[in-house]
Design a protein around this motif. Structure first.
Motif, PDB file in Angstrom:
ATOM      1  N   PHE A 863       0.833  -1.206   0.000  1.00 19.60           N
ATOM      2  CA  PHE A 863       0.000   0.000   0.000  1.00 19.60           C
ATOM      3  C   PHE A 863       0.866   1.254   0.000  1.00 19.60           C
ATOM      4  N   ALA A 864       1.901   1.256   0.814  1.00 15.08           N
ATOM      5  CA  ALA A 864       2.773   2.425   0.911  1.00 15.08           C
ATOM      6  C   ALA A 864       3.456   2.706  -0.420  1.00 15.08           C
ATOM      7  N   CYS A 865       3.986   1.660  -1.055  1.00 13.58           N
ATOM      8  CA  CYS A 865       4.707   1.818  -2.323  1.00 13.58           C
ATOM      9  C   CYS A 865       3.778   2.296  -3.430  1.00 13.58           C
ATOM     10  N   ILE A 866       2.619   1.654  -3.549  1.00 13.30           N
ATOM     11  CA  ILE A 866       1.680   2.037  -4.602  1.00 13.30           C
ATOM     12  C   ILE A 866       1.207   3.477  -4.419  1.00 13.30           C
ATOM     13  N   SER A 867       0.902   3.859  -3.198  1.00 15.08           N
ATOM     14  CA  SER A 867       0.428   5.217  -2.930  1.00 15.08           C
ATOM     15  C   SER A 867       1.504   6.250  -3.252  1.00 15.08           C
ATOM     16  N   GLY A 868       2.754   5.938  -2.882  1.00 11.28           N
ATOM     17  CA  GLY A 868       3.843   6.873  -3.183  1.00 11.28           C
ATOM     18  C   GLY A 868       4.004   7.074  -4.678  1.00 11.28           C
ATOM     19  N   TYR A 869       3.925   5.985  -5.472  1.00  8.16           N
ATOM     20  CA  TYR A 869       4.070   6.097  -6.912  1.00  8.16           C
ATOM     21  C   TYR A 869       2.857   6.765  -7.564  1.00  8.16           C
ATOM     22  N   LEU A 870       1.669   6.560  -6.973  1.00  9.32           N
ATOM     23  CA  LEU A 870       0.490   7.243  -7.508  1.00  9.32           C
ATOM     24  C   LEU A 870       0.620   8.754  -7.399  1.00  9.32           C
ATOM     25  N   ILE A 871       1.179   9.226  -6.300  1.00 13.93           N
ATOM     26  CA  ILE A 871       1.421  10.664  -6.146  1.00 13.93           C
ATOM     27  C   ILE A 871       2.385  11.150  -7.220  1.00 13.93           C
ATOM     28  N   PHE A 872       3.464  10.379  -7.447  1.00 17.61           N
ATOM     29  CA  PHE A 872       4.437  10.782  -8.462  1.00 17.61           C
ATOM     30  C   PHE A 872       3.807  10.774  -9.854  1.00 17.61           C
ATOM     31  N   MET A 873       2.932   9.797 -10.122  1.00 18.72           N
ATOM     32  CA  MET A 873       2.233   9.765 -11.409  1.00 18.72           C
ATOM     33  C   MET A 873       1.342  10.994 -11.572  1.00 18.72           C
ATOM     34  N   TYR A 874       0.701  11.420 -10.485  1.00 13.14           N
ATOM     35  CA  TYR A 874      -0.153  12.611 -10.519  1.00 13.14           C
ATOM     36  C   TYR A 874       0.669  13.820 -10.967  1.00 13.14           C
ATOM     37  N   LEU A 875       1.865  13.932 -10.416  1.00 13.31           N
ATOM     38  CA  LEU A 875       2.740  15.051 -10.764  1.00 13.31           C
ATOM     39  C   LEU A 875       3.249  14.919 -12.195  1.00 13.31           C
ATOM     40  N   THR A 876       3.591  13.683 -12.610  1.00 14.29           N
ATOM     41  CA  THR A 876       4.132  13.452 -13.949  1.00 14.29           C
ATOM     42  C   THR A 876       3.116  13.771 -15.033  1.00 14.29           C
TER      43      THR A 876
END
Length: 930
Positions: A863-876
């Motif tokens: 959950f932690a890893c997926i959520s962190g990458y989702l935030i980065f995808m939002y920015l990307t």
């Protein structure tokens, strides 16, 4: 469950890799070689006559393509490679139904080329090149005068100094010509008018983008891209007039002209735009498919020019030398085709037969082919003694066929050219069949409906040539008033789409008068009374000056007029009109005294001299004579539209020199800033000057520096190759200043300086005549140094600005450095985020494993890893609010948001764990009670 979360994690990371790598992957895509392979396969099936026929682009008279017609025989039995349709040959009808009739004619021609004779016919079928020259602004530049959108000519586009106008115009042209079935365009012209023309020199009027090689190349790239886009890559673009005829000493149509320039001068000026659309492109859509070779001699390639020196189009040594240049060799080897200019033109006939008694067209065609032309445009060529053009074309084909069968070297040259031509045709059509080649009525649905594109060009091209904008307010403070009388005088130009077609009036004083009435008359704004407007031709004005015929009405109207509007066309079209206007301004000063005398140049703006212009209240460059440009002139007259264009060529009559105009504006302060290698160049003349996070530099570091966009006197980016000097003052005891010289690209200059020692370092930049810039200062100590920017003394800037009537610009004290100018994460941010997210997730996994169980450790970490990458995808993806955060805090914001995402994901999973634990506790309690 574990497998699901692991799969989601892998997918998430792959998506991240895609976003980072996709720009690189897109840039590395290579063009398919399928057209060349198909061309070779078809070529192998062709016999000698079919191969030889592909070399010829022919013309014919009328629209008859029946079995008894001569064009039928040339296509079906001689296998000619293409047909050029022209107004002068009556290939079009009109003015009604011109587009539909043209489409039907082209479909009929293509049907002849690709239709089998019967069931037993197995011979290869190759579609024709069906070509046209359609350069905008109606006759004589256009061949089709009705049914298509009246587009702007090249000079009008050049006067906007905006490549988007070139691209959008090209898109409309490409779409509409393709809808008719055309697949070969002779254009655009890439000539450069780099000097003031003389009476005897070549007059290209508005058939060029301008006089600066860089801007002509940029406009050419955009125009060609637009044609390819609009036609869906079904039009081969043949840029002309290679190697350039802007400096020719006489019109090339009537006599072989000469360009007396050195090879280096030719490279810098004439050849530069052609380089831009061949080897100089980064986008394949901007690349010309071929070059049309002009019938001109060039001293830089052919040495001392004599009467016997052939034009470069027929000189194998000279043309081979040009194509061997690094700038063209790769393009030519990759399949770029060479097309001869009309081999039947008067200049070629005079060159080979000055007496007009023994012209051998076969020798001309062979010389053109051996010189290096792949496609030979025979035009209306005719040998002495031949009955007609058809007979001459047949003899030329017979000669080529005989030489093909007898001369192996000649045959190899033919084969090479045919393969080039077939490859281009397979680029246009993946398959040679009716479905891909023929057009339908539905394709014509939007033809002729893109007038807004031309209006945009016209509104942005119109130029105030004289006086200055500030002086206009003094000499002409108000537009015509309701009580004013206006007299319009111009040429009256009429044309026919064909010899039997009805007459079309393309330009007259009445058209401008009617445009004023439609916009400001009694049925519109009611700013002027219709009956107070009158219109006359230059013939009427000549009668007035000579006092012949009935001149009373014109005499009275001029005497009572408040405004006299004189409209000029090109010198070739209106030489008499120009002479009459000159006489009028000098002989009848009584009729212009205390009146507003307005001059509109509806074509090239350089025909009037200084004395003529001095007698005008205002002189405007309009650059086109079609309806959108006439409408624009009316709006300018009534001061509804402020001229926004700038002269794209030198105009001696007002002392406007294009070379000086495109040099850096001395009134500007050149900005200096740190370069960010990952960022795209800033596309605006000024950059954001908000303070940003300081960067520390130490001895041994490389200092990447760039300027802001350096602008010329017209406010446009200076041409590529403009010299810029970075001056680095190291504070040495000798007082010496290091100078690094470089050149601009897209208006920006860049350099890198290695910091050699401690102390104060100051960097300035100059690009003559612009000598004022920001100063970057760096004080290197043991702990490093931070760049700051020192502004120059404001006094010179204020003085210059006051002279130009502008407001001095203020700047901030810190360097406008921004590592994320696009507001998006970089590859470095992705790496940092990966380290943070994976590291924190690993820690969370360890905590879950130790405190709870292996299962929950995996869940927490996932959950932690997926959520962190989702935030980065939002920015990307640049979602709402992301670019603001990144521009404000850069990598820091990205890292903090990614950490927050990890914590949010962990928090969600903790809630899940707590709920599961509570549910389990309740079950245990219930079981104990039972």
């Amino acid at each position: 469950m574990k497998r699901i979360f692991n799969s989601l994690l892998v997918v998430c990371m792959l998506v991240q890799l895609f976003f980072v790598a996709s720009p690189v992957n897109a840039a590395n895509r290579q063009q398919s070689t399928a057209p060349a392979e198909k061309a070779y396969a078809l070529f192998q099936k062709m016999n000698a006559e079919q191969r030889v026929g592909q070399l010829f682009l022919v013309s014919f008279t009328g629209t008859d393509v029946s079995e008894t017609s001569k064009i039928f025989d040339l296509i079906k039995n001689r296998y000619v490679g293409g047909v050029l349709l022209e107004q002068v040959n009556d290939n079009f009808t009109g003015p009604e139904g011109t587009a539909a009739a043209a489409q039907n004619l082209i479909n009929s021609l293509q049907t002849l080329a690709i239709q089998k004779s019967d069931q037993t016919d197995t011979s290869p079928k190759v579609p024709l090149f069906v070509g046209i020259s359609q350069e905008g602004d109606g006759s004589p530049n256009d061949q089709i005068l009705s049914g298509l959108t009246p587009l702007a000519d090249e000079m009008a586009i050049g006067a906007t100094w905006d490549v988007e106008n070139a691209q959008t115009t090209g898109q409309v042209l490409g779409k509409e010509l393709s809808s008719l079935g055309f697949n070969l365009l002779l254009g655009p012209s890439l000539d450069v008018l780099d000097s003031t023309r003389t009476v005897d020199s070549e007059d290209l009027n508005t058939l060029l983008f301008g006089g600066d090689p860089y801007w002509v190349g940029q406009m050419g790239q955009a125009y060609i891209r637009g044609i390819h886009e609009g036609s869906n890559n079904q039009i081969a673009v043949i840029a002309k007039n290679f190697p350039g005829r802007g400096s020719a000493d006489r019109p090339a149509e009537n006599e072989v002209a000469t360009v007396r320039k050195s090879l280096e001068q030719l490279k810098q000026i004439e050849l530069a735009p052609f380089v831009a659309v061949t080897s100089g492109v980064t986008d394949p859509l901007q690349r010309a498919d071929g070059l049309l070779v002009s019938h001109i001699r060039y001293q830089g390639f052919q040495g001392n020019i004599r009467a016997t020196t052939k034009p470069v189009s027929l000189d194998s040594t000279a043309l081979e030398q040009i194509l061997a240049l690094d700038e063209f060799s790769s393009w030519h080897k990759a399949g770029g085709i060479m097309v001869s200019d009309d081999l039947g033109t008067v200049s070629i006939q005079k060159f080979f037969d000055s007496t007009g008694s023994n012209f051998d067209a076969r020798q001309v065609a062979k010389s053109a082919f051996l010189a290096g032309n792949d496609l030979l445009f025979l035009g209306n060529i005719r040998s002495t003694g031949d009955e007609d053009n058809y007979a001459t074309v047949n003899k030329i084909i017979d000669q080529f066929l005989q030489k093909y069968n007898e001369d192996q070297a000649f045959a190899q040259k033919v084969d090479s050219a045919v393969l080039r031509l077939l490859t281009v045709k397979f680029t246009l059509y993946p398959d040679f069949n009716f479905a891909t080649v023929l057009k339908s009525e539905e394709d014509l649905a939007e033809t002729g409906t893109a007038q807004q594109t031309t209006y945009e060009v016209a509104n942005n091209a119109v130029t105030l040539i004289s006086p200055s904008l500030g002086e206009v307010d003094t000499v002409m403070p108000d537009p015509p008033q309701i009580t004013d009388r206006i007299v319009f005088i111009s040429d009256r130009v009429s044309v026919n789409q064909c010899s039997k077609c009805g007459v079309q009036t393309t330009f007259s004083a009445e058209l401008l008068r009617d445009a004023v009435i439609n916009l400001y008359g009694s049925q519109a704004a009611d700013q002027i009374k219709d009956y107070r407007l009158s219109a006359f031709s230059f013939d009427d004005l000549k009668n007035l000056l000579d006092q012949t015929g009935d001149v009373v009405q014109m005499q009275d109207d001029l005497a009572s007029a408040d405004w006299i509007v004189l409209s000029f066309l090109g010198q070739n079209e209106t030489a008499i009109g120009q002479q009459v206007v000159r006489r009028f301004l000098s002989e009848r000063s009584d009729l212009i005294r205390n009146k507003h005398v307005i001059g509109f140049a509806f074509n090239a703006p350089y025909y009037l001299d200084a004395t003529d212009i001095s007698k005008l209240t205002a002189y405007y460059g309009i650059y086109g004579k079609t309806a959108p440009f006439i409408d624009t002139a009316a709006r300018v007259l009534f001061q509804e539209l402020i001229p926004r264009g700038s002269l794209p060529v030198s105009v001696a009559g007002v002392g406007y020199d294009l070379i000086s105009a495109t040099t850096p504006d001395p009134a500007q302060i050149i900005q200096l800033m740190l370069e960010n290698g990952e960022a795209e160049p800033i596309e605006t003349p000024t950059a954001s000057l908000e303070p940003t996070q300081a960067m520390v530099f130490n001895v041994g570091d490389n200092l990447p520096i760039r300027t802001g966009i350096i602008v010329d006197h017209n406010g446009n980016p200076v041409p590529d190759g403009t010299v810029v000097r970075f001056m680095i003052d190291t504070g040495s005891s000798s007082g010496s200043v290091e100078t690094v010289e470089t050149v601009t690209s897209k208006g920006i200059a860049r350099t890198t300086y290695r910091i050699a020692s401690k102390g104060i370092l100051e960097i300035r930049v100059q690009s003559e005549p612009a000598l004022v810039s920001q100063t970057l200062q760096l004080d290197i100590t043991d702990s490093g140094g931070v760049i700051t920017a020192i502004e120059p003394t404001a006094m010179p800037t204020e003085t210059l600005a006051a002279q130009e009537g502008e407001t001095p610009q203020s700047t901030a004290s810190l360097i406008p450095y921004n590592s994320h100018p696009a507001g998006l994460p970089t590859a470095t941010d992705w790496l940092l985020t990966t380290i943070l997210v994976i590291g924190l997730s690993a820690g969370i996994f360890w905590l879950g494993l130790k405190e709870v169980s292996l299962k929950w450790g995996i869940r927490w970490a996932s959950f932690a890893c997926i959520s962190g990458y989702l935030i980065f995808m939002y920015l990307t993806l640049g979602m709402p609010g992301s670019s603001t955060l990144i521009n404000a805090s850069g990598s820091t914001a990205i890292a903090l948001l990614s950490i927050a995402g990890v914590l949010i994901g962990w928090g969600i999973c903790l809630i899940w764990w707590w709920l599961e634990k509570r549910k389990k506790t309740k079950r245990i309690t219930v079981n104990e009670v039972k």
